[in-house]
Scaffold this motif. Structure first.
Motif, PDB file in Angstrom:
ATOM      1  N   ALA A  24      35.581  48.543  34.262  1.00  0.00           N
ATOM      2  CA  ALA A  24      35.247  48.451  35.687  1.00  0.00           C
ATOM      3  C   ALA A  24      36.521  48.159  36.463  1.00  0.00           C
ATOM      4  O   ALA A  24      37.462  47.570  35.930  1.00  0.00           O
ATOM      5  CB  ALA A  24      34.231  47.335  35.928  1.00  0.00           C
ATOM      6  N   GLN A  25      36.538  48.574  37.696  1.00  0.00           N
ATOM      7  CA  GLN A  25      37.595  48.185  38.624  1.00  0.00           C
ATOM      8  C   GLN A  25      36.958  48.008  39.990  1.00  0.00           C
ATOM      9  O   GLN A  25      35.992  48.702  40.321  1.00  0.00           O
ATOM     10  CB  GLN A  25      38.747  49.172  38.647  1.00  0.00           C
ATOM     11  N   TYR A  26      37.475  47.032  40.753  1.00  0.00           N
ATOM     12  CA  TYR A  26      36.785  46.640  41.965  1.00  0.00           C
ATOM     13  C   TYR A  26      37.709  45.902  42.922  1.00  0.00           C
ATOM     14  O   TYR A  26      38.729  45.342  42.521  1.00  0.00           O
ATOM     15  CB  TYR A  26      35.591  45.740  41.627  1.00  0.00           C
ATOM     16  N   ILE A  27      37.326  45.914  44.188  1.00  0.00           N
ATOM     17  CA  ILE A  27      38.004  45.112  45.200  1.00  0.00           C
ATOM     18  C   ILE A  27      37.331  43.744  45.193  1.00  0.00           C
ATOM     19  O   ILE A  27      36.135  43.638  45.432  1.00  0.00           O
ATOM     20  CB  ILE A  27      37.883  45.752  46.596  1.00  0.00           C
ATOM     21  N   ARG A  28      38.113  42.720  44.871  1.00  0.00           N
ATOM     22  CA  ARG A  28      37.569  41.359  44.884  1.00  0.00           C
ATOM     23  C   ARG A  28      37.682  40.737  46.265  1.00  0.00           C
ATOM     24  O   ARG A  28      36.815  40.001  46.711  1.00  0.00           O
ATOM     25  CB  ARG A  28      38.291  40.493  43.853  1.00  0.00           C
ATOM     26  N   ASP A  29      38.776  41.037  46.965  1.00  0.00           N
ATOM     27  CA  ASP A  29      38.972  40.506  48.307  1.00  0.00           C
ATOM     28  C   ASP A  29      39.880  41.462  49.067  1.00  0.00           C
ATOM     29  O   ASP A  29      40.832  42.003  48.497  1.00  0.00           O
ATOM     30  CB  ASP A  29      39.590  39.107  48.235  1.00  0.00           C
ATOM     31  N   GLU A  68      39.716  40.314  32.081  1.00  0.00           N
ATOM     32  CA  GLU A  68      39.736  40.638  33.498  1.00  0.00           C
ATOM     33  C   GLU A  68      41.153  40.424  34.009  1.00  0.00           C
ATOM     34  O   GLU A  68      41.761  39.381  33.741  1.00  0.00           O
ATOM     35  CB  GLU A  68      38.767  39.737  34.257  1.00  0.00           C
ATOM     36  N   ILE A  70      43.493  40.590  37.555  1.00  0.00           N
ATOM     37  CA  ILE A  70      43.469  40.658  39.020  1.00  0.00           C
ATOM     38  C   ILE A  70      44.901  40.842  39.514  1.00  0.00           C
ATOM     39  O   ILE A  70      45.783  40.064  39.184  1.00  0.00           O
ATOM     40  CB  ILE A  70      42.885  39.371  39.651  1.00  0.00           C
ATOM     41  N   TYR A  93      42.687  43.121  43.736  1.00  0.00           N
ATOM     42  CA  TYR A  93      42.043  44.235  43.056  1.00  0.00           C
ATOM     43  C   TYR A  93      41.918  43.905  41.578  1.00  0.00           C
ATOM     44  O   TYR A  93      42.901  43.536  40.944  1.00  0.00           O
ATOM     45  CB  TYR A  93      42.868  45.513  43.254  1.00  0.00           C
ATOM     46  N   GLY A  95      40.303  44.549  37.510  1.00  0.00           N
ATOM     47  CA  GLY A  95      39.864  45.483  36.488  1.00  0.00           C
ATOM     48  C   GLY A  95      39.348  44.716  35.288  1.00  0.00           C
ATOM     49  O   GLY A  95      39.863  43.649  34.953  1.00  0.00           O
ATOM     50  N   LEU A 119      45.992  50.044  37.109  1.00  0.00           N
ATOM     51  CA  LEU A 119      45.275  49.836  38.362  1.00  0.00           C
ATOM     52  C   LEU A 119      46.091  50.224  39.599  1.00  0.00           C
ATOM     53  O   LEU A 119      45.530  50.493  40.663  1.00  0.00           O
ATOM     54  CB  LEU A 119      44.861  48.367  38.491  1.00  0.00           C
TER      55      LEU A 119
END
Length: 173
Positions: A24-29, A68, A70, A93, A95, A119
């Protein structure tokens, strides 16, 4: 002559093959402050100067072989003429990675170098879109040398431990 295999299919004495998968990869803030819009346009000639700060964090997750990572980016644009801030963009960001076959003593550098490297293209696109959508020309961030960043962090930690009086054999743990 028959080859001797271990249960996981790796030849005896051979290095296990590294397996990395991005789960998974995502915007955390994410934040963007357009100082020009709130304070008004700078007077006179505008000469933007960009600064990029990068920090990294990694941790083991509950599932086996999952980590994880960041990547935190802070991009500031200031006007050289009057040193006023034009915009500030911040992106955390993350992953989630499944990693196998990396020796324990090489896992930390792998997490802090290879994972952020995977990333980075996504981070670069997000920052570019963010600055463009914020009313500025798209900022295409230069590639980040994660190896140099990792080495700088090791040196900083070693120096901090030396200043704190830690014994030499404990400095790079």
């Amino acid at each position: 002559m028959a080859e001797e295999n271990t249960p996981n299919g790796v030849e005896a004495g051979a290095q296990p093959q590294v397996r990395m998968q991005i789960l998974a990869q995502y915007i955390r803030d994410l934040s963007f402050e357009n100082a020009v819009a709130t304070k008004g346009a700078p007077q006179g000639e505008v000469q933007p100067e960009m600064t990029v700060q990068v920090s990294l964090d990694a941790r083991k997750r509950g599932a086996e072989h999952q980590y994880e990572v960041i990547s935190k980016f802070r991009v500031t644009s200031t006007n050289k003429g009057d040193n006023s801030t034009m915009f500030l963009a911040e992106l955390d960001y993350g992953g989630v990675f499944h990693i196998e076959g990396v020796p324990e003593d090489q896992l930390h550098p792998f997490l802090m170098i290879e994972c952020p490297r995977m990333l980075f293209p996504f981070v670069r696109r997000i920052i570019s879109d963010l600055t463009r959508d914020g009313g500025f020309p798209p900022f295409n961030m230069d590639p980040v040398d994660f190896v140099a960043l990792y080495r700088q962090e090791l040196q900083r930690r070693a120096q901090a431990q030396t200043e704190a009086g830690a014994p030499a054999d404990q400095r790079l743990s």
